[in-house]
Design an enzyme around this catalytic site. Structure first.
Site, short mmCIF file in Angstrom:
data_model
loop_
_atom_site.label_atom_id
_atom_site.label_comp_id
_atom_site.label_asym_id
_atom_site.label_seq_id
_atom_site.Cartn_x
_atom_site.Cartn_y
_atom_site.Cartn_z
N ARG A 295 -75.99 21.41 -105.84
CA ARG A 295 -76.65 20.42 -106.69
C ARG A 295 -75.93 20.25 -108.01
O ARG A 295 -75.79 19.12 -108.52
CB ARG A 295 -78.12 20.81 -106.90
CG ARG A 295 -78.96 20.56 -105.66
CD ARG A 295 -80.35 21.14 -105.74
NE ARG A 295 -81.11 20.74 -104.54
CZ ARG A 295 -82.30 21.22 -104.21
NH1 ARG A 295 -82.89 22.13 -104.99
NH2 ARG A 295 -82.90 20.80 -103.13
N TYR A 439 -78.05 13.00 -101.17
CA TYR A 439 -77.91 14.31 -100.51
C TYR A 439 -78.12 15.48 -101.46
O TYR A 439 -78.21 15.31 -102.66
CB TYR A 439 -76.61 14.42 -99.73
CG TYR A 439 -75.28 14.25 -100.39
CD1 TYR A 439 -75.10 14.31 -101.76
CD2 TYR A 439 -74.16 14.03 -99.59
CE1 TYR A 439 -73.85 14.16 -102.32
CE2 TYR A 439 -72.90 13.88 -100.15
CZ TYR A 439 -72.75 13.94 -101.50
OH TYR A 439 -71.50 13.80 -102.05
N GLU A 440 -78.23 16.66 -100.86
CA GLU A 440 -78.61 17.90 -101.56
C GLU A 440 -79.98 17.77 -102.23
O GLU A 440 -80.23 18.37 -103.27
CB GLU A 440 -77.55 18.30 -102.60
CG GLU A 440 -76.16 18.46 -102.04
CD GLU A 440 -76.10 19.38 -100.84
OE1 GLU A 440 -76.97 20.26 -100.71
OE2 GLU A 440 -75.18 19.23 -100.02
N GLY A 441 -80.87 17.03 -101.60
CA GLY A 441 -82.19 16.78 -102.15
C GLY A 441 -82.17 15.50 -102.94
O GLY A 441 -81.47 15.39 -103.95
#
Length: 594
Positions: A295, A439-441
């Site tokens: 992140r 992406y990555e949350g």
């Protein structure tokens, strides 16, 4: 045409004049990270970015990756560039020297990550995913596992992935269906399908190491029953080399809006041999070690692409002749003035500049605290730094990528119709940057993480790691003759942040949806205040040097800070109003009426 020059001067300013990079060598393992070594490292990384990676950016986008019979070919030139990248030791820059790394601080590594993202984000995905796998194994792997895999990940001969998402299961990983059956030799047979796996299959390394979330037969339901397994593409032989093929295949690759030279794969595991990483049913600990690092890295992707877009926009704005300045002709020797004379073009360029330089400083602050959390000699200081990093991680990820997408769109707008044309390269930055918000949350998930986990954690102690230094700074400088112009707007915005924090904390206890309704605005408000604080610190570092600086560097810092305070920070007023209005209007409409 798109252009890129590594902003080494600004990076050194942030590291050594705003932050405390000169103190990094005082910490264990960072003894060699002195300024006389860091500067040439950054300069050499800049050359790699400018001369090796950037020339492949557009061609890689147009050629893309090719899937055939389970194999993926990367675009022309990528294998050779990766070899050069590995030979330079860049894959191991921030890795443990015990496994062949250079042991450089994250504060330095993050600057290099920005350059890679600016010059060729698709390329950067491959070593970036490997570093995430390295970090997870370094933290949770057994000694034998570390000895087997880490040297290969560090030197780049093997690469790594993180395999979370399944067709029915994205954010809610508790729905994971991939199975891991215990085998008599202590390994597990892993079976299932994972999607959206970056760098899941490619032709640049001898082996690919997959870190896979899966569930053993008797595991508890939900997220408490998830374990983490290492599943190599080729099973290492007795000499530690890539041996026989494992039951891992790439079923297809995705055809995407952007980062087309990064292979995004559907990965099929058919009884593939894997080994448990860490404890059974504790797999999310290892995966979050990867995800938190990822992140922060994704935040640097937004920053890197914004910088590249800004540079292209500035060059174009100085060359493109259109109309005359409203205050009178500026270039009488030319048929028209360059568009940089026009206020609206200046507005766009100054917006990019203010966000980019603010984010670079803020990213360095978080990276420096991450180094402190891992290496400082004092336990209490390490804990405080870790609390700060935990708080700021969702903000860096969401704010930097939101602003990155905004800045790449602005860069394209500066070009007008030419920005919409592929040959100028500006539209690629927009397409490449869009995924970083997802992406990555997703950024909405980051906002929920901020208010639902990070804000209330340890009875609000994480918040103090940001609130206390900012409050102390305001009290010190708010009435200062030179600094007051900048600190007073910060103080007002900080007051709004404090009020919004109290409001969400109060309503969240009894009405979680009410707090969630303001989460995205709250994260943006928090981020803008953090940028204002960083701009104050940059003014502080510049004000005594501006008059004697013939290059204009320090004067430009002060001017850009003034623009940020006057033109961008006022957004906090509307964000505050939206947060305080609550969420009734967004929740009361019946589902059938959408």
């Amino acid at each position: 045409m798109a252009t890129y020059k590594a902003p080494i001067r600004d990076m050194m300013f942030v590291l050594y004049e705003v932050m405390n990079a000169d103190k990094l060598p005082e910490m264990e393992s960072f003894e060699e990270a002195t300024r006389d070594l860091v500067e040439p490292i950054l300069e050499e990384a800049g050359k790699i970015a400018e001369e090796v990676l950037f020339p492949l950016n557009r061609s890689g986008d147009e050629e893309g990756c090719i899937w055939s019979d389970g194999k993926v070919s990367t675009p022309t030139g990528f294998k050779e560039a990766y070899k050069t990248f590995c030979e330079g030791g860049w894959t191991g820059l921030a890795c443990d020297p015990a496994y062949g790394g250079m042991g450089m601080p994250k504060a330095i590594d993050s600057m290099i990550a920005e350059m890679i993202c600016s010059s060729n984000l698709s390329f950067g995905m491959y070593p970036g995913l490997s570093h995430g796998a390295y970090h997870s194994l370094h933290t949770f792997g057994s000694d034998d596992m570390k000895d087997m895999y880490l040297p290969k990940l560090v030197d780049g001969s093997w690469s790594g992935t993180m395999c979370l998402t399944e067709p029915h299961c994205g954010t809610d990983l508790g729905l994971c269906r991939t199975k891991a059956e215990p085998q008599s030799d202590g390994s597990y047979g892993v079976t299932g399908t994972k999607i959206f796996i970056s760098a899941g299959e490619h032709d640049m390394t001898e082996n690919i190491i997959h870190l896979v979330l899966a569930r053993t037969p008797d595991a508890p339901e939900g997220i408490k029953g998830i374990s983490l397994f290492i599943v190599p593409k080729f099973i290492p032989d007795d000499q530690g080399d890539a041996g026989e093929a494992n039951g891992v295949t790439c079923g297809s690759i995705e055809h995407k809006m952007g980062i087309k030279a990064s292979s995004t794969c559907v990965m099929n595991f058919d009884g593939a041999k894997g080994w448990l990483v860490g404890e059974l049913n504790k797999g999310m600990r290892g995966m979050f070690a990867m995800m938190n690092a990822a992140r922060l890295a994704v935040g640097m992707q937004g920053l890197g692409l914004a910088e590249a877009s800004y540079q292209g926009a500035v060059e174009y704005a100085k060359e493109r002749l259109q109309g005359r300045s409203l205050s009178g002709v500026k270039h009488p020797d030319k048929p028209a003035d360059p568009i940089i004379v026009h206020p609206d073009v200046r507005r766009m360029l100054m917006t990019q500049r203010a966000y980019i330089e603010g984010c670079r400083a803020m990213g360095a602050w978080v990276a420096e605290e991450l180094d402190i959390s891992r290496r400082h000699a004092d336990d209490k200081r390490r804990e405080e730094a870790d609390e700060f990093v935990q708080l700021m991680t969702p903000i860096v990820k969401a704010l930097f990528t939101d602003l990155g997408f905004e800045c790449t769109n602005i860069g394209m707008q500066v070009f007008g119709g030419h920005g919409f044309i592929r040959e100028h390269g500006m539209e690629q930055y927009v397409r490449d940057c869009r995924i970083a918000q997802i992406y990555e949350g997703t950024n909405g998930i980051q906002a929920l993480d901020l208010i639902g986990r990070k804000m209330p954690a340890k009875a609000g102690r994480n918040l103090r790691r940001f609130f206390h230094p900012v409050q102390d700074y305001i009290e010190k400088y708010v009435m200062d003759e030179e600094m007051g112009e900048f600190v007073q707007p910060l103080a007002k915005a900080f007051g709004r942040l404090q009020q919004a924090t109290g409001q969400l904390a109060r309503v969240g206890m009894g009405k979680p949806e009410e707090a969630a309704a303001g989460a995205t605005e709250y994260l943006r408000l928090f981020g803008l205040v953090a940028l204002a604080y960083m701009w104050c610190r940059m003014v502080e570092a510049s004000k005594d040097k501006a008059d004697e600086d013939e290059s204009g560097f320090y004067g430009a810092k002060i001017t850009t800070a003034r623009f940020y305070m006057e033109k961008l920070l006022p957004q906090t007023n509307s964000l505050f109003a939206s947060i305080m209005a609550g969420g009734a209007s967004m929740m009361e409409l019946d589902e059938e009426l959408f």
